[in-house]
Design an enzyme around this catalytic site. Structure first.
Site, PDB file in Angstrom:
ATOM      1  N   ASN A 149      -4.621   3.739   1.007  1.00 16.01           N
ATOM      2  CA  ASN A 149      -4.163   2.510   0.350  1.00 16.01           C
ATOM      3  C   ASN A 149      -2.679   2.354   0.640  1.00 16.01           C
ATOM      4  O   ASN A 149      -1.844   3.034   0.043  1.00 16.01           O
ATOM      5  CB  ASN A 149      -4.413   2.625  -1.164  1.00 16.01           C
ATOM      6  CG  ASN A 149      -3.812   1.458  -1.927  1.00 16.01           C
ATOM      7  OD1 ASN A 149      -3.467   0.428  -1.344  1.00 16.01           O
ATOM      8  ND2 ASN A 149      -3.683   1.611  -3.237  1.00 16.01           N
ATOM      9  N   TRP A 150      -2.354   1.435   1.546  1.00 15.43           N
ATOM     10  CA  TRP A 150      -0.949   1.272   1.952  1.00 15.43           C
ATOM     11  C   TRP A 150      -0.158   0.388   0.992  1.00 15.43           C
ATOM     12  O   TRP A 150       1.023   0.177   1.195  1.00 15.43           O
ATOM     13  CB  TRP A 150      -0.885   0.740   3.384  1.00 15.43           C
ATOM     14  CG  TRP A 150      -0.834   1.860   4.374  1.00 15.43           C
ATOM     15  CD1 TRP A 150      -1.430   3.085   4.247  1.00 15.43           C
ATOM     16  CD2 TRP A 150      -0.142   1.877   5.625  1.00 15.43           C
ATOM     17  NE1 TRP A 150      -1.147   3.864   5.339  1.00 15.43           N
ATOM     18  CE2 TRP A 150      -0.363   3.149   6.210  1.00 15.43           C
ATOM     19  CE3 TRP A 150       0.629   0.948   6.321  1.00 15.43           C
ATOM     20  CZ2 TRP A 150       0.180   3.504   7.442  1.00 15.43           C
ATOM     21  CZ3 TRP A 150       1.156   1.297   7.557  1.00 15.43           C
ATOM     22  CH2 TRP A 150       0.940   2.572   8.100  1.00 15.43           C
ATOM     23  N   LYS A 151      -0.830  -0.162  -0.016  1.00 15.64           N
ATOM     24  CA  LYS A 151      -0.116  -1.004  -0.993  1.00 15.64           C
ATOM     25  C   LYS A 151       0.727  -2.039  -0.224  1.00 15.64           C
ATOM     26  O   LYS A 151       0.250  -2.581   0.769  1.00 15.64           O
ATOM     27  CB  LYS A 151       0.711  -0.131  -1.942  1.00 15.64           C
ATOM     28  CG  LYS A 151      -0.142   0.996  -2.534  1.00 15.64           C
ATOM     29  CD  LYS A 151       0.548   1.790  -3.591  1.00 15.64           C
ATOM     30  CE  LYS A 151      -0.399   2.893  -4.073  1.00 15.64           C
ATOM     31  NZ  LYS A 151       0.100   3.628  -5.235  1.00 15.64           N
TER      32      LYS A 151
ATOM     33  N   HIS B 109      -7.137  -1.904  -9.347  1.00 15.92           N
ATOM     34  CA  HIS B 109      -6.103  -0.867  -9.226  1.00 15.92           C
ATOM     35  C   HIS B 109      -5.125  -0.970 -10.396  1.00 15.92           C
ATOM     36  O   HIS B 109      -4.767  -2.064 -10.810  1.00 15.92           O
ATOM     37  CB  HIS B 109      -5.363  -1.014  -7.890  1.00 15.92           C
ATOM     38  CG  HIS B 109      -4.517   0.180  -7.585  1.00 15.92           C
ATOM     39  ND1 HIS B 109      -3.304   0.401  -8.191  1.00 15.92           N
ATOM     40  CD2 HIS B 109      -4.728   1.244  -6.777  1.00 15.92           C
ATOM     41  CE1 HIS B 109      -2.809   1.543  -7.733  1.00 15.92           C
ATOM     42  NE2 HIS B 109      -3.655   2.072  -6.884  1.00 15.92           N
TER      43      HIS B 109
ATOM     44  N   GLU C 253      -2.016  -0.590 -10.636  1.00 12.59           N
ATOM     45  CA  GLU C 253      -0.768  -1.329 -10.405  1.00 12.59           C
ATOM     46  C   GLU C 253      -0.973  -2.821 -10.621  1.00 12.59           C
ATOM     47  O   GLU C 253      -0.059  -3.546 -10.992  1.00 12.59           O
ATOM     48  CB  GLU C 253      -0.237  -1.031  -8.988  1.00 12.59           C
ATOM     49  CG  GLU C 253       0.341   0.376  -8.921  1.00 12.59           C
ATOM     50  CD  GLU C 253       0.435   0.938  -7.527  1.00 12.59           C
ATOM     51  OE1 GLU C 253       0.205   0.214  -6.546  1.00 12.59           O
ATOM     52  OE2 GLU C 253       0.734   2.147  -7.428  1.00 12.59           O
TER      53      GLU C 253
ATOM     54  N   GLU D  11      -8.765   7.261 -11.004  1.00 18.10           N
ATOM     55  CA  GLU D  11      -7.327   7.392 -10.786  1.00 18.10           C
ATOM     56  C   GLU D  11      -6.608   7.399 -12.135  1.00 18.10           C
ATOM     57  O   GLU D  11      -6.369   6.320 -12.705  1.00 18.10           O
ATOM     58  CB  GLU D  11      -6.803   6.202  -9.968  1.00 18.10           C
ATOM     59  CG  GLU D  11      -7.335   6.122  -8.558  1.00 18.10           C
ATOM     60  CD  GLU D  11      -6.329   5.443  -7.648  1.00 18.10           C
ATOM     61  OE1 GLU D  11      -5.945   6.061  -6.659  1.00 18.10           O
ATOM     62  OE2 GLU D  11      -5.918   4.305  -7.939  1.00 18.10           O
TER      63      GLU D  11
ATOM     64  N   GLY E 181       1.393   8.209  -7.890  1.00 17.84           N
ATOM     65  CA  GLY E 181       2.781   8.214  -7.409  1.00 17.84           C
ATOM     66  C   GLY E 181       3.687   9.126  -8.212  1.00 17.84           C
ATOM     67  O   GLY E 181       4.911   9.039  -8.116  1.00 17.84           O
TER      68      GLY E 181
ATOM     69  N   SER F 253      -1.651  10.993  -6.595  1.00 12.59           N
ATOM     70  CA  SER F 253      -0.845  12.104  -6.066  1.00 12.59           C
ATOM     71  C   SER F 253      -1.650  13.109  -5.242  1.00 12.59           C
ATOM     72  O   SER F 253      -1.396  14.313  -5.297  1.00 12.59           O
ATOM     73  CB  SER F 253      -0.099  12.818  -7.210  1.00 12.59           C
ATOM     74  OG  SER F 253       0.865  11.943  -7.760  1.00 12.59           O
TER      75      SER F 253
ATOM     76  N   GLY G 195      -2.450   7.112  -1.671  1.00 11.51           N
ATOM     77  CA  GLY G 195      -1.370   6.151  -1.484  1.00 11.51           C
ATOM     78  C   GLY G 195      -0.288   6.748  -0.607  1.00 11.51           C
ATOM     79  O   GLY G 195      -0.399   6.811   0.621  1.00 11.51           O
ATOM     80  N   GLY G 196       0.774   7.227  -1.242  1.00  8.23           N
ATOM     81  CA  GLY G 196       1.967   7.695  -0.543  1.00  8.23           C
ATOM     82  C   GLY G 196       1.713   8.651   0.624  1.00  8.23           C
ATOM     83  O   GLY G 196       2.315   8.504   1.684  1.00  8.23           O
TER      84      GLY G 196
HETATM   85  P1  PGA Z   1      -0.618   7.893  -4.710  1.00 10.00           P
HETATM   86  O1  PGA Z   1      -1.360   6.498  -4.966  1.00 10.00           O
HETATM   87  O2  PGA Z   1      -1.502   8.712  -3.811  1.00 10.00           O
HETATM   88  O3  PGA Z   1       0.696   7.528  -4.081  1.00 10.00           O
HETATM   89  O4  PGA Z   1      -0.456   8.558  -6.061  1.00 10.00           O
HETATM   90  C1  PGA Z   1      -2.746   6.459  -5.151  1.00 10.00           C
HETATM   91  C2  PGA Z   1      -3.164   5.044  -5.466  1.00 10.00           C
HETATM   92  O5  PGA Z   1      -2.400   4.305  -6.084  1.00 10.00           O
HETATM   93  O6  PGA Z   1      -4.272   4.612  -5.105  1.00 10.00           O
END
Ligand code: PGA
Length: 239
Positions: A7-9, A95, A97, A163, A169, A201, A222-223
């Site tokens: 997930n590159w956001k 998600h 966010e 999640e 994050g 994470s 994500g990251g």
């Molecule tokens: P993260 O993000 O791996 O950076 O914690 C995961 C996500 O938001 O799907």
């Protein structure tokens, strides 16, 4: 079969997403058949990524949101059918966010999931508890309330991603026992035909033990997915 979702956001550029997709495609070709990768770049890049890649059943392209309606006066929105038309095969929904910004409730994610499945996309539906809920030991109850919104969707046509909001994050993850328990609870409501991923994470230091849990079918990352070397390391662990 393990599923890794990158997930590159709101990250990347046309050049970066294409380079990443090529590199993932190359690496997949050298790995066993037990790994599927879904790359979710920002929506403007979906078509560019799709057009640059050969069709590969083990590398899917996904979006990060869709609208529940097929078309209409919804400025700035994108329908599931439009995403499918641009080559997406998956879509992340609910998600945290987006939930935090008030963009998405479970009921809205449910409506979007139905639209996505109707358009031929596989929804990747995110659920998870907040820090306060985790501290109050309410994870099981919160997850049960969230997944209740998704009962009755066609079995095997969607993915759930557990999640914990507080882990995203943050460099923190639940214990393995907590991840197992959360996944078991989700499957007890939705059955076991749908993969359940862990997200929050995930990195090369913890992926192996998380994927070692029999209840976990993959990870939403994500990251740690933003650099190709890091993504390759994760793919090697999952493969
Ligand atoms: P993260 O993000 O791996 O950076 O914690 C995961 C996500 O938001 O799907």
């Amino acid at each position: 079969m393990s599923l890794l979702v990158a997930n590159w956001k709101m990250h990347g550029s046309r050049a970066r997403v294409r380079a990443f997709a090529y590199a993932v495609n190359d690496s997949l070709a050298r790995m066993g058949a037990g790994l599927e990768v879904v790359f979710c770049p920002p929506a403007p890049y979906l078509a560019a990524v799709r057009e640059a890649l050969p069709q590969n059943a083990r590398l899917g392209i996904g979006a990060q949101n869709c609208h529940a309606e097929r078309e209409g006066a919804f400025t700035g929105e994108i329908s599931a059918a439009m995403l499918a038309d641009c080559g997406a095969r998956h879509v992340i929904l609910g998600h945290s966010e987006r939930r935090r910004l008030g963009f998405e409730t479970c009921a809205e994610a449910r409506a979007k999931a139905e639209a996505a499945i109707a358009a031929g996309l596989r929804p990747i539906i995110c659920v998870g508890e907040s820090m306060a809920e985790y501290d109050a030991r309410r994870t099981g109850e919160v997850l049960a309330g969230q997944v209740a919104h998704f009962t009755g969707l066609p079995a095997g046509k969607y993915v759930i991603a557990y999640e914990p909001v507080w882990a995203i994050g943050a460099g923190k993850t639940p214990t393995l026992a907590e991840i197992s328990a959360a996944h078991r609870g989700i499957k007890s409501t939705l059955g076991s035909a749908n993969p359940v991923l862990y997200g929050g994470s995930v990195n090369a230091g913890n992926l192996r033990e998380i994927l070692g849990l029999s209840e976990v079918q993959g990870a939403l990352i994500g990251g740690a997915s933003l650099e190709i070397d890091g993504m390759r390391a994760l793919m090697e662990i999952a493969a």
